[in-house]
Write a protein that holds these residues in place. Structure first.
Motif, mmCIF file in Angstrom:
data_model
loop_
_atom_site.group_PDB
_atom_site.id
_atom_site.type_symbol
_atom_site.label_atom_id
_atom_site.label_comp_id
_atom_site.label_asym_id
_atom_site.label_seq_id
_atom_site.Cartn_x
_atom_site.Cartn_y
_atom_site.Cartn_z
ATOM 1 N N CYS A 77 1.638 -2.220 -0.791
ATOM 2 C CA CYS A 77 2.408 -3.348 -0.255
ATOM 3 C C CYS A 77 1.527 -4.535 0.101
ATOM 4 O O CYS A 77 2.038 -5.631 0.354
ATOM 5 C CB CYS A 77 3.198 -2.901 0.968
ATOM 6 N N GLY A 78 0.207 -4.342 0.136
ATOM 7 C CA GLY A 78 -0.695 -5.388 0.599
ATOM 8 C C GLY A 78 -0.882 -6.517 -0.396
ATOM 9 O O GLY A 78 -0.730 -6.347 -1.609
ATOM 10 N N ASP A 79 -1.242 -7.696 0.136
ATOM 11 C CA ASP A 79 -1.608 -8.825 -0.733
ATOM 12 C C ASP A 79 -2.927 -8.542 -1.445
ATOM 13 O O ASP A 79 -3.134 -8.960 -2.576
ATOM 14 C CB ASP A 79 -1.765 -10.098 0.103
ATOM 15 N N ASP A 80 -3.836 -7.835 -0.749
ATOM 16 C CA ASP A 80 -5.132 -7.453 -1.301
ATOM 17 C C ASP A 80 -5.195 -5.939 -1.406
ATOM 18 O O ASP A 80 -4.581 -5.225 -0.604
ATOM 19 C CB ASP A 80 -6.275 -7.937 -0.398
ATOM 20 N N VAL A 81 -5.945 -5.452 -2.399
ATOM 21 C CA VAL A 81 -6.103 -4.010 -2.581
ATOM 22 C C VAL A 81 -7.586 -3.684 -2.601
ATOM 23 O O VAL A 81 -8.348 -4.255 -3.386
ATOM 24 C CB VAL A 81 -5.440 -3.517 -3.873
ATOM 25 N N VAL A 82 -7.978 -2.769 -1.726
ATOM 26 C CA VAL A 82 -9.344 -2.243 -1.684
ATOM 27 C C VAL A 82 -9.328 -0.868 -2.335
ATOM 28 O O VAL A 82 -8.485 -0.031 -2.003
ATOM 29 C CB VAL A 82 -9.851 -2.140 -0.235
ATOM 30 N N PHE A 83 -10.249 -0.642 -3.265
ATOM 31 C CA PHE A 83 -10.388 0.654 -3.918
ATOM 32 C C PHE A 83 -11.639 1.343 -3.378
ATOM 33 O O PHE A 83 -12.739 0.779 -3.430
ATOM 34 C CB PHE A 83 -10.537 0.498 -5.430
ATOM 35 N N LEU A 84 -11.458 2.554 -2.885
ATOM 36 C CA LEU A 84 -12.575 3.366 -2.426
ATOM 37 C C LEU A 84 -12.505 4.722 -3.103
ATOM 38 O O LEU A 84 -11.449 5.365 -3.097
ATOM 39 C CB LEU A 84 -12.512 3.584 -0.909
ATOM 40 N N ASP A 85 -13.607 5.179 -3.678
ATOM 41 C CA ASP A 85 -13.646 6.547 -4.168
ATOM 42 C C ASP A 85 -13.509 7.498 -2.987
ATOM 43 O O ASP A 85 -13.879 7.168 -1.851
ATOM 44 C CB ASP A 85 -14.949 6.823 -4.916
ATOM 45 N N VAL A 86 -13.022 8.704 -3.255
ATOM 46 C CA VAL A 86 -12.745 9.661 -2.192
ATOM 47 C C VAL A 86 -14.006 10.080 -1.440
ATOM 48 O O VAL A 86 -13.927 10.582 -0.310
ATOM 49 C CB VAL A 86 -12.022 10.898 -2.761
ATOM 50 N N ASP A 87 -15.170 9.852 -2.029
ATOM 51 C CA ASP A 87 -16.415 10.223 -1.364
ATOM 52 C C ASP A 87 -17.080 9.044 -0.656
ATOM 53 O O ASP A 87 -18.248 9.117 -0.289
ATOM 54 C CB ASP A 87 -17.396 10.872 -2.349
ATOM 55 N N CYS A 88 -16.349 7.948 -0.443
ATOM 56 C CA CYS A 88 -16.930 6.742 0.167
ATOM 57 C C CYS A 88 -16.340 6.469 1.543
ATOM 58 O O CYS A 88 -15.153 6.166 1.679
ATOM 59 C CB CYS A 88 -16.706 5.536 -0.740
ATOM 60 N N ILE A 89 -17.178 6.549 2.568
ATOM 61 C CA ILE A 89 -16.752 6.255 3.934
ATOM 62 C C ILE A 89 -16.903 4.747 4.175
ATOM 63 O O ILE A 89 -17.996 4.200 4.008
ATOM 64 C CB ILE A 89 -17.617 7.011 4.957
ATOM 65 N N PRO A 90 -15.841 4.062 4.586
ATOM 66 C CA PRO A 90 -15.963 2.625 4.836
ATOM 67 C C PRO A 90 -16.676 2.321 6.144
ATOM 68 O O PRO A 90 -16.413 2.958 7.168
ATOM 69 C CB PRO A 90 -14.501 2.166 4.890
ATOM 70 N N ALA A 91 -17.590 1.360 6.108
ATOM 71 C CA ALA A 91 -18.185 0.856 7.341
ATOM 72 C C ALA A 91 -17.109 0.145 8.163
ATOM 73 O O ALA A 91 -16.068 -0.248 7.625
ATOM 74 C CB ALA A 91 -19.339 -0.086 7.017
ATOM 75 N N PRO A 92 -17.322 -0.059 9.459
ATOM 76 C CA PRO A 92 -16.259 -0.585 10.321
ATOM 77 C C PRO A 92 -15.681 -1.933 9.895
ATOM 78 O O PRO A 92 -14.519 -2.218 10.173
ATOM 79 C CB PRO A 92 -16.931 -0.681 11.690
ATOM 80 N N SER A 93 -16.478 -2.770 9.239
ATOM 81 C CA SER A 93 -15.988 -4.110 8.886
ATOM 82 C C SER A 93 -15.530 -4.211 7.435
ATOM 83 O O SER A 93 -15.239 -5.320 6.967
ATOM 84 C CB SER A 93 -17.092 -5.145 9.134
ATOM 85 N N ALA A 163 -12.632 -4.605 -4.472
ATOM 86 C CA ALA A 163 -11.352 -5.128 -4.011
ATOM 87 C C ALA A 163 -10.911 -6.281 -4.902
ATOM 88 O O ALA A 163 -11.742 -6.970 -5.520
ATOM 89 C CB ALA A 163 -11.448 -5.595 -2.557
ATOM 90 N N ILE A 164 -9.595 -6.492 -4.956
ATOM 91 C CA ILE A 164 -9.019 -7.546 -5.782
ATOM 92 C C ILE A 164 -7.650 -7.893 -5.200
ATOM 93 O O ILE A 164 -7.005 -7.050 -4.554
ATOM 94 C CB ILE A 164 -8.901 -7.080 -7.259
ATOM 95 N N ARG A 165 -7.219 -9.130 -5.384
ATOM 96 C CA ARG A 165 -5.865 -9.481 -4.977
ATOM 97 C C ARG A 165 -4.862 -8.693 -5.827
ATOM 98 O O ARG A 165 -5.040 -8.557 -7.041
ATOM 99 C CB ARG A 165 -5.622 -10.977 -5.138
ATOM 100 N N ARG A 166 -3.812 -8.196 -5.194
ATOM 101 C CA ARG A 166 -2.848 -7.359 -5.914
ATOM 102 C C ARG A 166 -2.201 -8.130 -7.064
ATOM 103 O O ARG A 166 -2.036 -7.599 -8.173
ATOM 104 C CB ARG A 166 -1.779 -6.842 -4.954
ATOM 105 N N ALA A 167 -1.828 -9.376 -6.835
ATOM 106 C CA ALA A 167 -1.183 -10.165 -7.882
ATOM 107 C C ALA A 167 -2.116 -10.375 -9.067
ATOM 108 O O ALA A 167 -1.682 -10.349 -10.232
ATOM 109 C CB ALA A 167 -0.725 -11.514 -7.317
#
Length: 315
Positions: A77-93, A163-167
């Protein structure tokens, strides 16, 4: 303010996925949602987190990575989409960094990636502990000193953390779902972006920590799909991709990749091939370049033995 959906692809590795959720729960800017594209028969049993989580089953006999990414974006549903592999922990920011970057550039952004040794995430891990042991991959280009830096070679696209804009994603038609198994689908998408004039860029920040798991590089355990997907890429664009892997496979005697002929698999990987390419428990990542150097040194030594001329000494 834009909304940000996070999409991850998962097959097995439930502990890794739980750490992804834990990292997303610690964001300075929480995501609007997490979409888990599940490439197995049953969904995961996941902990409660302070944002919506949806699991989408994506069937496929082999890893349907391209299809899973497309399904994830379609459901987001987001305007932006972040893709993370299942083995990637995101840093806080990470989520906040990508939102800021995509507000400045309508393109594909690649955040930082650091690699963790075995057991770095055992127990109740903290980001300070991860930073103390994480390493940057020696084969991969690091982030710019600040801001965003355009990459003019589509082959720089690395699908671990981006990451990329969904549109914008939907306008491209997404990943080519004919790619199945491991290898090539991300390079094909990078090539598609280049032909559409959509920039690919590195950015400072949006860091992810790649969790340890045994792997092979070059990926001899995915020999069949790498060969098949290299041929698919060639049928679309007129030349093969994953050339460094194909070169290693050829030197190992696994394939015949003579130009202008279909690639032939000559033999299956044996125990020696797996030992050479396998990640050891003390290594935070595998390294194709070092394996290729070992193979080339063996070639020189073998040729010297055959000719009776001593091989040159190496440093």
């Amino acid at each position: 303010m834009s909304t940000v959906s996070v999409v991850t692809l998962a097959k097995g590795r439930p502990a890794h996925l739980r750490n992804v959720l834990l990292g997303l729960a610690r964001q300075t800017r929480p995501p609007a949602e997490l979409i888990v594209a599940v490439m197995q028969d049953a969904p995961y049993d996941l902990p409660e987190v302070p944002f919506p989580v949806r699991q989408i089953l994506v069937p496929g006999r082999e890893l349907p990575l391209a299809a899973a990414r497309n399904r994830g974006v379609a459901a987001a549903c987001g305007d932006d989409v972040v893709f993370l592999d299942v083995d990637c922990i995101p840093a806080p920011s990470l989520v906040a960094d990508y939102a800021r970057g995509l507000a400045a550039l309508d393109g594909l952004l690649m955040g930082e990636v650091l690699h963790l040794p075995e057991r770095a995430t055992a127990g109740d891990w903290r980001y300070a502990d991860l930073d103390a042991v994480a390493e940057r991959h020696s084969d991969r280009r690091g982030p710019p000193a600040s801001g965003i830096e355009i990459c003019n070679d589509y082959r720089c696209f690395w699908s671990l953390n981006y990451a990329i804009r969904r549109a914008t994603f939907l306008a491209t038609g997404g990943f080519d779902e004919r790619y199945t198994g491991y290898g090539g689908e991300d390079t094909d998408f990078g090539k598609l972006l280049a032909t559409r004039g959509i920039p690919i860029a590195w950015m400072k920040g949006a860091r992810a920590y790649h969790q340890y798991h045994p792997h092979h590089m070059p990926p001899v355990h995915h020999l069949d799909s790498v060969v098949r997907n290299a041929e698919l890429f060639a049928s679309k664009w007129g030349y093969r991709t994953m050339g460094h892997w194909l070169y290693a496979f050829r030197v190992m005697g696994l394939i015949d990749d003579t130009p202008d002929r279909p690639i032939r698999i000559l033999r299956r990987p044996d125990a020696g091939d797996l030992a050479l390419t396998g990640q050891q428990s003390h290594q935070p990542y595998t390294n194709s370049a070092s394996v290729i150097r070992t193979l080339e040194a063996r070639q020189v030594e073998g040729a010297a033995m055959a000719s009776g001329v001593p091989a040159p000494a190496t440093a």
